[in-house]
Design a protein around this motif. Structure first.
Motif, PDB file in Angstrom:
ATOM      1  N   TYR A 197     -19.808  13.256 -14.426  1.00  5.99           N
ATOM      2  CA  TYR A 197     -20.755  12.477 -15.237  1.00  5.99           C
ATOM      3  C   TYR A 197     -20.950  11.083 -14.626  1.00  5.99           C
ATOM      4  O   TYR A 197     -22.073  10.600 -14.474  1.00  5.99           O
ATOM      5  N   GLU A 198     -19.843  10.446 -14.264  1.00  3.66           N
ATOM      6  CA  GLU A 198     -19.934   9.106 -13.666  1.00  3.66           C
ATOM      7  C   GLU A 198     -20.749   9.148 -12.368  1.00  3.66           C
ATOM      8  O   GLU A 198     -21.463   8.196 -12.039  1.00  3.66           O
ATOM      9  N   ILE A 234     -15.281  13.977 -16.213  1.00  3.59           N
ATOM     10  CA  ILE A 234     -15.483  12.519 -16.233  1.00  3.59           C
ATOM     11  C   ILE A 234     -16.134  12.090 -14.915  1.00  3.59           C
ATOM     12  O   ILE A 234     -17.146  11.392 -14.896  1.00  3.59           O
ATOM     13  N   VAL A 264     -16.700   6.785 -18.468  1.00  2.48           N
ATOM     14  CA  VAL A 264     -17.271   7.978 -19.088  1.00  2.48           C
ATOM     15  C   VAL A 264     -18.179   7.663 -20.279  1.00  2.48           C
ATOM     16  O   VAL A 264     -19.037   8.453 -20.650  1.00  2.48           O
TER      17      VAL A 264
END
Ligand SMILES: *Cc1c(COP(=O)(O)O)cnc(C)c1O
Length: 406
Positions: free
Chosen positions: A302-303, A299, A384
């Motif tokens: 990706y963020e 998460i 996310v």
């Protein structure tokens, strides 16, 4: 991690239209959206399990109790507490801090010192002001620089033998800065002070291990971690929780009640007076399962890509000022900024017409705004389920807003 398109399907609200436009939700630092897995656990609770806990001999009550206590164990494991009784359910971060501050108000004596930081959320300032008023303790503040980075040399000087508590956030909700809490905890402990870390803003992105951190109290809210509103936890070391007086009186928190005096229940019940948010606690457990299904590091990674992409794109806008640490590796996916000569509220209003939800204002941290001499900022914060395409639309929309407002 499963593909973002699949993740987005878990969040029914992302299907919504706002002012005729698809919702782009960039206000995740205020509250995150709720996946169907968590919604289902709420529906399941009220459809099949609803009963008061820890009281009935009947089957339903026992099943509800088991589900609630199972959620407590999930939270214990997630934060790596030694015992599940060190996890106290509260209504959220704010109540958890008030619980601790209220207890210390009767433990502290005149001239004791509490240290907070210049970057704290109001909920990690005001309860300590109450505690100081009641006990005669003194509140001191770790200063920060223009980037919102805490001055650790100044912190060294603030620490004295009268320092009893150091209360700092892990991550700034206004700027996204990740603070070096490991160092702060170590230095505070050298002076014998107890440390409370406000993990409300870090818990959706950073895995905290309370034993490895050796933190004394750690507090979070479920609603920033894909869980429901109205529930959170206080983690506290058993020894300290045992010393802390109860916060509220009522059912469930007592061992024996007589009119002369009562005795209190053992942990965690001593701090859980009355019927708690049973469904919320269970749903918080489901939110933890959801985070584990995706992987908190996945998460965060990706963020972080979203953060880098958005920062680089935002920098191409004329007259933009971005606040916070330039070193993006020391930030979570929060960007606070202003457009020169334009009130943040006006920008927020135009973005809303285009379906984009951002936060504008002081973000419950008026001292930071006073520090910068501004009334507020525009804050975008990612989760996310956000996408690069959404960021492209944000940039386009900001340019449009700028043209309209200049
Ligand atoms: C949101 C937040 C709080 C307050 O949390 P509540 O859920 O409103 O109690 C406190 N501190 C930080 C850093 C936050 O982001």
């Amino acid at each position: 991690m499963k593909p973002i398109e699949e993740i987005r399907k878990d969040f029914p609200i992302l299907e919504r239209k706002i002012n005729g436009k698809p919702l782009i939700y960039f206000d995740n630092a205020a509250t995150s959206q709720t996946p169907v897995q968590v919604i289902n656990s709420i529906v399941h609770y009220y459809s099949f399990l609803n009963a008061n806990i820890h009281r009935g001999v009947h089957t339903l009550s026992q099943e509800a109790t088991d589900a609630y206590e199972k959620a407590r164990v999930k939270l214990q494991r997630h934060f790596n507490a030694k015992k599940s009784s060190e996890i106290i359910f509260t209504s959220g971060t704010t109540e958890a801090i008030n619980l601790v501050a209220n207890g210390y108000a009767s433990i502290l004596t005149e001239g004791d010192e509490i240290i907070i930081s210049a970057s704290e959320h109001h909920s990690n300032i005001v309860p300590w002001q109450f505690a100081c008023e009641r006990s005669g303790a003194i509140l001191k503040v770790i200063p920060m620089d223009k980037k919102g980075i805490l001055d650790l040399n100044a912190f060294d000087k603030l620490l004295t033998n009268r320092t009893k508590l150091v209360c700092v956030q892990h991550v700034s909700n206004a700027l996204g800065n990740i603070h070096p809490i490991e160092i702060i905890i170590e230095k505070a402990h050298e002076r014998g002070a107890v440390v409370l870390v406000d993990g409300a803003q870090s818990s959706p992105h950073i895995q905290a291990d309370v034993q490895a951190l050796d933190v004394d109290f750690y507090v979070v809210s479920a609603h920033k971690m894909y869980g429901p509103t109205g529930v959170g936890i206080l983690y506290g070391k058993e020894e300290l929780l045992n010393k802390l007086p109860p916060y509220q009186g009522g059912g469930e928190m007592i061992k024996e009640v007589r009119f002369e005096a009562s005795t209190y229940a053992d942990l965690p019940h001593k701090f859980e007076a009355g019927t708690p948010n049973i469904c919320g606690g269970i749903a918080f457990g489901s939110a933890i399962d959801y985070i584990h299904e995706l992987g908190i590091e996945n998460i965060a990674n990706y963020e972080h890509k979203l953060l880098e992409y958005a920062t680089q794109k935002l920098k191409t806008i004329d007259g933009i000022e971005i606040y916070g640490d330039d070193n993006l590796s020391k930030r979570t996916a929060v960007i606070s900024f202003n457009l020169k000569g334009i009130h943040p509220y006006d920008v927020g209003t135009i973005l809303d017409k285009l379906g984009i939800a951002v936060r504008t204002g002081h973000h419950c941290v008026q001292p930071i705004m006073q520090f910068y001499g501004i009334s507020g900022t525009i804050r975008v914060s990612f989760a996310v389920y956000n996408t690069f395409e959404e960021i492209d639309f944000l940039i386009e929309s900001l340019k449009k807003a700028q043209m309209m407002l200049q």
